[in-house]
Motif scaffolding. Structure first.
Motif, PDB file in Angstrom:
ATOM      1  N   ILE A  68       0.812  -1.215   0.000  1.00  0.00           N
ATOM      2  CA  ILE A  68       0.000   0.000   0.000  1.00  0.00           C
ATOM      3  C   ILE A  68       0.850   1.270   0.000  1.00  0.00           C
ATOM      4  CG2 ILE A  68      -2.065  -1.002   1.009  1.00  0.00           C
ATOM      5  CD1 ILE A  68      -1.133   0.009   3.746  1.00  0.00           C
ATOM      6  N   ARG A  69       2.094   1.172   0.460  1.00  0.00           N
ATOM      7  CA  ARG A  69       2.989   2.328   0.432  1.00  0.00           C
ATOM      8  C   ARG A  69       4.427   1.847   0.346  1.00  0.00           C
ATOM      9  NH1 ARG A  69       6.087   5.871   3.326  1.00  0.00           N
ATOM     10  NH2 ARG A  69       5.891   8.034   2.705  1.00  0.00           N
ATOM     11  N   ARG A  70       5.124   2.319  -0.680  1.00  0.00           N
ATOM     12  CA  ARG A  70       6.534   1.983  -0.869  1.00  0.00           C
ATOM     13  C   ARG A  70       7.353   3.239  -0.656  1.00  0.00           C
ATOM     14  NH1 ARG A  70       7.698  -2.189  -2.421  1.00  0.00           N
ATOM     15  NH2 ARG A  70       8.381  -3.229  -4.230  1.00  0.00           N
ATOM     16  N   GLY A  71       8.138   3.258   0.400  1.00  0.00           N
ATOM     17  CA  GLY A  71       9.035   4.374   0.662  1.00  0.00           C
ATOM     18  C   GLY A  71      10.438   4.024   0.194  1.00  0.00           C
ATOM     19  N   ASN A  72      11.385   4.901   0.481  1.00  0.00           N
ATOM     20  CA  ASN A  72      12.786   4.635   0.113  1.00  0.00           C
ATOM     21  C   ASN A  72      13.372   3.487   0.921  1.00  0.00           C
ATOM     22  OD1 ASN A  72      12.884   6.597  -1.838  1.00  0.00           O
ATOM     23  ND2 ASN A  72      13.520   8.185  -0.401  1.00  0.00           N
ATOM     24  N   THR A  73      12.961   3.353   2.168  1.00  0.00           N
ATOM     25  CA  THR A  73      13.533   2.296   3.002  1.00  0.00           C
ATOM     26  C   THR A  73      12.504   1.273   3.479  1.00  0.00           C
ATOM     27  OG1 THR A  73      13.320   3.694   4.959  1.00  0.00           O
ATOM     28  CG2 THR A  73      15.442   3.725   3.830  1.00  0.00           C
ATOM     29  N   LEU A  74      11.234   1.667   3.610  1.00  0.00           N
ATOM     30  CA  LEU A  74      10.215   0.761   4.141  1.00  0.00           C
ATOM     31  C   LEU A  74       9.051   0.599   3.168  1.00  0.00           C
ATOM     32  CD1 LEU A  74       9.940   1.988   7.848  1.00  0.00           C
ATOM     33  CD2 LEU A  74      11.196   0.001   6.989  1.00  0.00           C
ATOM     34  N   THR A  75       8.458  -0.583   3.201  1.00  0.00           N
ATOM     35  CA  THR A  75       7.242  -0.876   2.439  1.00  0.00           C
ATOM     36  C   THR A  75       6.188  -1.368   3.425  1.00  0.00           C
ATOM     37  OG1 THR A  75       8.421  -1.413   0.409  1.00  0.00           O
ATOM     38  CG2 THR A  75       6.230  -2.361   0.661  1.00  0.00           C
ATOM     39  N   TYR A  76       4.977  -0.812   3.319  1.00  0.00           N
ATOM     40  CA  TYR A  76       3.845  -1.212   4.141  1.00  0.00           C
ATOM     41  C   TYR A  76       2.890  -2.018   3.273  1.00  0.00           C
ATOM     42  CZ  TYR A  76       5.726   2.335   7.211  1.00  0.00           C
ATOM     43  OH  TYR A  76       6.563   3.064   8.018  1.00  0.00           O
ATOM     44  N   TYR A  77       2.306  -3.062   3.835  1.00  0.00           N
ATOM     45  CA  TYR A  77       1.421  -3.910   3.050  1.00  0.00           C
ATOM     46  C   TYR A  77       0.248  -4.432   3.875  1.00  0.00           C
ATOM     47  CZ  TYR A  77       4.389  -7.571   5.149  1.00  0.00           C
ATOM     48  OH  TYR A  77       5.100  -8.368   6.024  1.00  0.00           O
ATOM     49  N   LEU A  78      -0.842  -4.700   3.172  1.00  0.00           N
ATOM     50  CA  LEU A  78      -1.990  -5.393   3.739  1.00  0.00           C
ATOM     51  C   LEU A  78      -1.844  -6.860   3.398  1.00  0.00           C
ATOM     52  CD1 LEU A  78      -4.847  -2.976   2.623  1.00  0.00           C
ATOM     53  CD2 LEU A  78      -3.741  -3.099   4.867  1.00  0.00           C
ATOM     54  N   LEU A  79      -2.384  -7.736   4.227  1.00  0.00           N
ATOM     55  CA  LEU A  79      -2.262  -9.158   3.927  1.00  0.00           C
ATOM     56  C   LEU A  79      -3.533  -9.909   4.245  1.00  0.00           C
ATOM     57  CD1 LEU A  79      -1.677 -11.076   6.715  1.00  0.00           C
ATOM     58  CD2 LEU A  79       0.302  -9.589   6.713  1.00  0.00           C
ATOM     59  N   GLY A  80      -3.736 -10.971   3.505  1.00  0.00           N
ATOM     60  CA  GLY A  80      -4.799 -11.930   3.748  1.00  0.00           C
ATOM     61  C   GLY A  80      -4.185 -13.320   3.686  1.00  0.00           C
ATOM     62  N   HIS A  81      -4.668 -14.224   4.499  1.00  0.00           N
ATOM     63  CA  HIS A  81      -4.087 -15.572   4.555  1.00  0.00           C
ATOM     64  C   HIS A  81      -5.197 -16.587   4.813  1.00  0.00           C
ATOM     65  CE1 HIS A  81      -2.112 -19.020   6.580  1.00  0.00           C
ATOM     66  NE2 HIS A  81      -1.171 -18.767   5.704  1.00  0.00           N
ATOM     67  N   GLY A  82      -5.177 -17.669   4.066  1.00  0.00           N
ATOM     68  CA  GLY A  82      -6.095 -18.772   4.287  1.00  0.00           C
ATOM     69  C   GLY A  82      -5.320 -20.064   4.372  1.00  0.00           C
ATOM     70  N   GLY A  83      -5.805 -20.998   5.185  1.00  0.00           N
ATOM     71  CA  GLY A  83      -5.060 -22.239   5.286  1.00  0.00           C
ATOM     72  C   GLY A  83      -5.775 -23.330   6.062  1.00  0.00           C
ATOM     73  N   TYR A  84      -5.094 -24.447   6.137  1.00  0.00           N
ATOM     74  CA  TYR A  84      -5.527 -25.619   6.889  1.00  0.00           C
ATOM     75  C   TYR A  84      -4.878 -25.553   8.264  1.00  0.00           C
ATOM     76  CZ  TYR A  84      -5.415 -30.419   8.590  1.00  0.00           C
ATOM     77  OH  TYR A  84      -5.524 -31.539   9.364  1.00  0.00           O
ATOM     78  N   ASN A  85      -5.678 -25.779   9.303  1.00  0.00           N
ATOM     79  CA  ASN A  85      -5.204 -25.714  10.682  1.00  0.00           C
ATOM     80  C   ASN A  85      -5.396 -27.075  11.338  1.00  0.00           C
ATOM     81  OD1 ASN A  85      -6.421 -25.255  13.679  1.00  0.00           O
ATOM     82  ND2 ASN A  85      -4.712 -23.883  13.307  1.00  0.00           N
ATOM     83  N   ARG A  86      -4.311 -27.616  11.869  1.00  0.00           N
ATOM     84  CA  ARG A  86      -4.369 -28.881  12.626  1.00  0.00           C
ATOM     85  C   ARG A  86      -4.056 -28.556  14.075  1.00  0.00           C
ATOM     86  NH1 ARG A  86      -6.235 -33.332  14.482  1.00  0.00           N
ATOM     87  NH2 ARG A  86      -4.797 -35.030  14.715  1.00  0.00           N
ATOM     88  N   TRP A  87      -5.077 -28.684  14.912  1.00  0.00           N
ATOM     89  CA  TRP A  87      -4.997 -28.338  16.326  1.00  0.00           C
ATOM     90  C   TRP A  87      -4.792 -29.625  17.112  1.00  0.00           C
ATOM     91  CZ3 TRP A  87      -9.684 -25.602  19.053  1.00  0.00           C
ATOM     92  CH2 TRP A  87      -9.282 -25.117  20.298  1.00  0.00           C
ATOM     93  N   MET A  88      -3.582 -29.829  17.650  1.00  0.00           N
ATOM     94  CA  MET A  88      -3.253 -31.095  18.301  1.00  0.00           C
ATOM     95  C   MET A  88      -3.896 -31.256  19.681  1.00  0.00           C
ATOM     96  SD  MET A  88      -0.779 -30.624  15.921  1.00  0.00           S
ATOM     97  CE  MET A  88       0.723 -29.906  16.469  1.00  0.00           C
ATOM     98  N   ASP A  89      -4.043 -30.185  20.441  1.00  0.00           N
ATOM     99  CA  ASP A  89      -4.586 -30.316  21.794  1.00  0.00           C
ATOM    100  C   ASP A  89      -5.995 -29.710  21.907  1.00  0.00           C
ATOM    101  OD1 ASP A  89      -3.710 -27.726  21.500  1.00  0.00           O
ATOM    102  OD2 ASP A  89      -2.489 -27.699  23.311  1.00  0.00           O
ATOM    103  N   TYR A  90      -6.804 -29.885  20.858  1.00  0.00           N
ATOM    104  CA  TYR A  90      -8.165 -29.342  20.829  1.00  0.00           C
ATOM    105  C   TYR A  90      -9.035 -29.904  21.949  1.00  0.00           C
ATOM    106  CZ  TYR A  90      -9.886 -33.739  19.013  1.00  0.00           C
ATOM    107  OH  TYR A  90     -10.212 -35.066  18.876  1.00  0.00           O
ATOM    108  N   ASP A  91      -8.778 -31.164  22.328  1.00  0.00           N
ATOM    109  CA  ASP A  91      -9.600 -31.816  23.342  1.00  0.00           C
ATOM    110  C   ASP A  91      -9.423 -31.204  24.732  1.00  0.00           C
ATOM    111  OD1 ASP A  91      -7.010 -32.786  23.306  1.00  0.00           O
ATOM    112  OD2 ASP A  91      -7.558 -34.806  23.908  1.00  0.00           O
ATOM    113  N   GLU A  92      -8.372 -30.413  24.925  1.00  0.00           N
ATOM    114  CA  GLU A  92      -8.146 -29.741  26.208  1.00  0.00           C
ATOM    115  C   GLU A  92      -8.777 -28.349  26.231  1.00  0.00           C
ATOM    116  OE1 GLU A  92      -3.942 -29.735  26.954  1.00  0.00           O
ATOM    117  OE2 GLU A  92      -3.759 -31.835  26.389  1.00  0.00           O
ATOM    118  N   SER A  93      -9.368 -27.930  25.130  1.00  0.00           N
ATOM    119  CA  SER A  93      -9.928 -26.592  25.019  1.00  0.00           C
ATOM    120  C   SER A  93     -11.307 -26.497  25.664  1.00  0.00           C
ATOM    121  CB  SER A  93     -10.043 -26.194  23.547  1.00  0.00           C
ATOM    122  OG  SER A  93     -10.726 -24.964  23.425  1.00  0.00           O
ATOM    123  N   ALA A  94     -11.585 -25.341  26.246  1.00  0.00           N
ATOM    124  CA  ALA A  94     -12.911 -25.068  26.813  1.00  0.00           C
ATOM    125  C   ALA A  94     -13.871 -24.558  25.729  1.00  0.00           C
ATOM    126  CB  ALA A  94     -12.792 -24.031  27.933  1.00  0.00           C
TER     127      ALA A  94
END
Length: 175
Positions: free
Chosen positions: A79-105
């Motif tokens: 979204i903004r490219r400066g001389n030294t820094l670049t700022y960006y927006l991101l989106g991410h999708g994926g598969y999640n494997r939760w190993m200790d789900y059975d301990e969750s409330a």
């Protein structure tokens, strides 16, 4: 499965090592809601100056409340490219494997889930790029901070960009 995906990423990285449109990186993460620490690996593909595709693997080994891994694909939009820094927006999708789900409330906790995140990040324009990202997980309503380092393969510069080999040079292909 993790080893197969990582091996494919390494083989592909070797093939495009001089293309200046590919990078590999690693990161450390902290999840504020679960007070958990994790780490990750990523590859970045830069088809143009504005967009990046980022396959990622994230692992929370149980340092804190959760033990899980996530394999997915992110998209970064600069979204903004400066001389030294670049700022960006991101989106991410994926598969999640939760190993200790059975301990969750949490009601209806399952071992396999989808994962969707949105966030904002900042990085440098050098060949060796530290980055910082703040992300929000839409499904689990969690936030986490990601701090990492990305190396852009084939990145080089002449005297106008520092002229030395290594991480201090500005990467001309994306500046």
């Amino acid at each position: 499965m993790k080893k197969v995906i990582f091996s494919l990423l390494v083989v592909f990285a070797i093939q495009v090592v001089n293309a200046q449109n590919f990078g590999l990186g690693a990161s450390a993460m902290y999840n504020f809601q679960t007070e958990s620490f994790g780490f990750g690996a990523r590859a970045n593909f830069f088809p143009n100056r504005t967009l990046s595709f980022v396959p990622q693997f994230t692992y929370y080994p149980g340092i804190g409340e959760i033990s899980e891994y996530i394999i997915g694909l992110g998209v970064e939009y600069k979204i903004r490219r400066g001389n030294t820094l670049t700022y960006y927006l991101l989106g991410h999708g994926g598969y999640n494997r939760w190993m200790d789900y059975d301990e969750s409330a949490m009601k209806g906790a399952e071992p396999t889930n989808w994962n969707a995140e949105a966030g904002i990040g900042v990085t440098t324009n050098k060949c060796l790029r530290p980055f910082l990202e703040y992300r929000y997980n839409i499904k689990f309503q969690e936030t986490h901070l990601r701090l990492g380092l990305l190396y852009i393969f084939g990145c080089s510069g002449g005297p106008q960009t520092g002229g030395r080999k290594g991480g201090g040079k500005v990467c001309p292909a994306y500046n």
